[in-house]
Design a protein around this motif. Sequence first.
Motif, short mmCIF file in Angstrom:
data_model
loop_
_atom_site.label_atom_id
_atom_site.label_comp_id
_atom_site.label_asym_id
_atom_site.label_seq_id
_atom_site.Cartn_x
_atom_site.Cartn_y
_atom_site.Cartn_z
N THR A 97 3.99 -21.05 2.48
CA THR A 97 3.03 -19.94 2.50
C THR A 97 1.64 -20.34 2.00
O THR A 97 0.72 -19.50 1.95
N TYR A 98 1.50 -21.60 1.65
CA TYR A 98 0.22 -22.16 1.17
C TYR A 98 -0.99 -21.72 2.01
O TYR A 98 -2.01 -21.27 1.46
N PRO A 99 -0.92 -21.81 3.35
CA PRO A 99 -2.11 -21.44 4.14
C PRO A 99 -2.46 -19.96 4.03
O PRO A 99 -3.63 -19.59 4.22
N ALA A 137 -6.32 -15.92 1.76
CA ALA A 137 -6.69 -14.93 0.75
C ALA A 137 -7.87 -15.43 -0.08
O ALA A 137 -8.82 -14.68 -0.36
N ASP A 138 -7.83 -16.71 -0.46
CA ASP A 138 -8.94 -17.31 -1.23
C ASP A 138 -10.27 -17.03 -0.55
O ASP A 138 -11.26 -16.67 -1.18
N ILE A 139 -10.26 -17.25 0.75
CA ILE A 139 -11.49 -17.18 1.53
C ILE A 139 -11.92 -15.73 1.75
O ILE A 139 -13.07 -15.36 1.56
N VAL A 161 -15.38 -27.80 4.62
CA VAL A 161 -14.11 -28.54 4.49
C VAL A 161 -14.13 -29.72 5.46
O VAL A 161 -14.99 -29.83 6.33
N GLY A 162 -13.12 -30.58 5.32
CA GLY A 162 -12.90 -31.66 6.28
C GLY A 162 -12.07 -31.17 7.46
O GLY A 162 -11.53 -30.05 7.45
N GLU A 163 -11.98 -32.02 8.47
CA GLU A 163 -11.30 -31.68 9.72
C GLU A 163 -9.85 -31.21 9.50
O GLU A 163 -9.36 -30.32 10.21
N ASP A 164 -9.18 -31.80 8.51
CA ASP A 164 -7.75 -31.47 8.32
C ASP A 164 -7.53 -30.01 7.92
O ASP A 164 -6.39 -29.53 7.95
N GLN A 165 -8.59 -29.29 7.58
CA GLN A 165 -8.44 -27.88 7.20
C GLN A 165 -8.77 -26.93 8.35
O GLN A 165 -8.71 -25.71 8.19
N THR A 204 -13.51 -36.66 9.17
CA THR A 204 -12.29 -37.38 8.78
C THR A 204 -12.66 -38.81 8.41
O THR A 204 -12.95 -39.63 9.27
N ILE A 205 -12.68 -39.09 7.11
CA ILE A 205 -12.88 -40.46 6.65
C ILE A 205 -11.52 -41.15 6.72
O ILE A 205 -10.51 -40.58 6.31
N LYS A 206 -11.51 -42.36 7.26
CA LYS A 206 -10.25 -43.05 7.50
C LYS A 206 -9.83 -43.93 6.31
O LYS A 206 -10.67 -44.36 5.52
P1 TYM Z 1 -7.68 -30.85 -0.46
O1 TYM Z 1 -7.64 -30.70 -1.94
O2 TYM Z 1 -6.57 -31.59 0.19
O3 TYM Z 1 -9.01 -31.61 -0.02
C1 TYM Z 1 -10.27 -31.17 -0.44
C2 TYM Z 1 -11.27 -31.33 0.67
O4 TYM Z 1 -11.37 -32.69 1.09
C3 TYM Z 1 -11.27 -32.77 2.50
N1 TYM Z 1 -10.67 -34.07 2.86
C4 TYM Z 1 -11.22 -34.94 3.73
N2 TYM Z 1 -12.35 -34.88 4.47
C5 TYM Z 1 -12.64 -35.95 5.24
N3 TYM Z 1 -11.85 -37.06 5.31
C6 TYM Z 1 -10.72 -37.15 4.60
N4 TYM Z 1 -9.96 -38.26 4.66
C7 TYM Z 1 -10.35 -36.06 3.76
N5 TYM Z 1 -9.30 -35.82 2.92
C8 TYM Z 1 -9.53 -34.60 2.39
C9 TYM Z 1 -10.38 -31.60 2.88
O5 TYM Z 1 -10.55 -31.24 4.23
C10 TYM Z 1 -10.87 -30.55 1.93
O6 TYM Z 1 -12.00 -29.87 2.44
N6 TYM Z 1 -6.15 -26.51 1.43
C11 TYM Z 1 -7.29 -27.17 0.81
C12 TYM Z 1 -7.70 -26.53 -0.49
C13 TYM Z 1 -8.05 -25.08 -0.42
C14 TYM Z 1 -9.19 -24.50 0.21
C15 TYM Z 1 -9.11 -23.11 -0.05
C16 TYM Z 1 -10.23 -25.03 0.95
C17 TYM Z 1 -7.37 -24.06 -0.99
N7 TYM Z 1 -8.00 -22.86 -0.78
C18 TYM Z 1 -10.08 -22.23 0.44
C19 TYM Z 1 -11.21 -24.14 1.44
C20 TYM Z 1 -11.12 -22.77 1.18
C21 TYM Z 1 -6.90 -28.60 0.53
O7 TYM Z 1 -5.75 -28.94 0.48
O8 TYM Z 1 -7.90 -29.44 0.23
#
Ligand code: TYM
Length: 330
Positions: free
Chosen positions: A125-127, A132-134, A144-148, A183-185
Amino acid sequence: KPRVLSGIQPTSDSFHLGNYLGALRQWVALQDTADAFYMVVDLHAITVDHEPKVLHERSRVSAAQLMALGVDPERSALFVQSQVPEHPMLAWIMGAETGFGEASRMTQFKDKSAKQERTTVGLFTYPILQAADILLYQTDQVPVGEDQRQHLELTRDLAIRFNTAYGQTFTVPDAFIVKETATIKDLAEPAKKMSKSSASPRGCLYLLDEPNQMRKKIKSAVTDSDAEVRYDPEAKPGVSNLMNIYAALGNTTLEKLEAEYAGRGYGDFKGDLAEVVADSLGPIAARTKEYLADKAELDRVLAKGAEKARHVAARTLAKAYKKIGFFPPV
Ligand code: TYM
């Protein structure tokens, strides 16, 4: 002013270069033009194995690092998520709006649960908590980064669904993703994104690494055998990743880098990048330490941030309560 919100998990002792270039740099920059809310998401951090004392300290270290990077608690609300109890409350409401199948499609859950011995409902349920946070802050943009991206799409869907069912309640947010650094590799395995769970200790560059360690990691980064500094993420993922890092931290462009290193091979290129990285990130550790030196003061700053945040969050929650037929919060 647009409202900006983002969060980061306190799940390691140091943030890494992916966090910084993908998200945190934008957090700092957006403070100039936006009304910003930035949080350390400890509620999210407990969805995987954790140790209470370590979590507590990491939340502080995380906040101190954010300040060291330039998040200014005078201009932005900087807070720890668990100090604002509206978050899990709205998450409960949004959970009731989320389809099980919809939640099951989240790829980050699939990836993370595959790595866990035991998967929790909280991880699933994390997402929804993230949504809700947002939504609590009537957020316009989420850096945020691409993974979000997928979590942001879910957040938008939930906001629209709620607004449609019960009347206008939430701002529908946009992801704020910078293409070049989205996305930084991993430095050792450039097919993967940089992450703290890298298989190789050289793959992930931490912001609190010693400068010499940073240099070593850059110099030992995996490239390819054709010795040409040319941007081509498909054919040359390692070199292209280093070029993206160089362009972002060195305030230059990919074109300029190609021209500058034409015919010079990787040695010079990596050597220069190692210095750019050490120069720009090296001072963060000392600044972080300074903020950590006075824990009572740091905790006061965070409590003030939480107060600022609650003020906004409570208003939105009360609105959602009313729309959904609850009694008002007392
Ligand atoms: P988290 O803690 O994993 O990562 C924090 C932020 O870093 C970005 N990120 C990257 N960007 C580019 N290249 C990468 N290799 C890389 N690794 C991580 C992530 O995209 C993120 O922006 N679910 C979120 C935390 C969260 C959140 C929120 C974000 C909770 N509530 C509300 C925005 C709004 C997370 O796990 O980020």
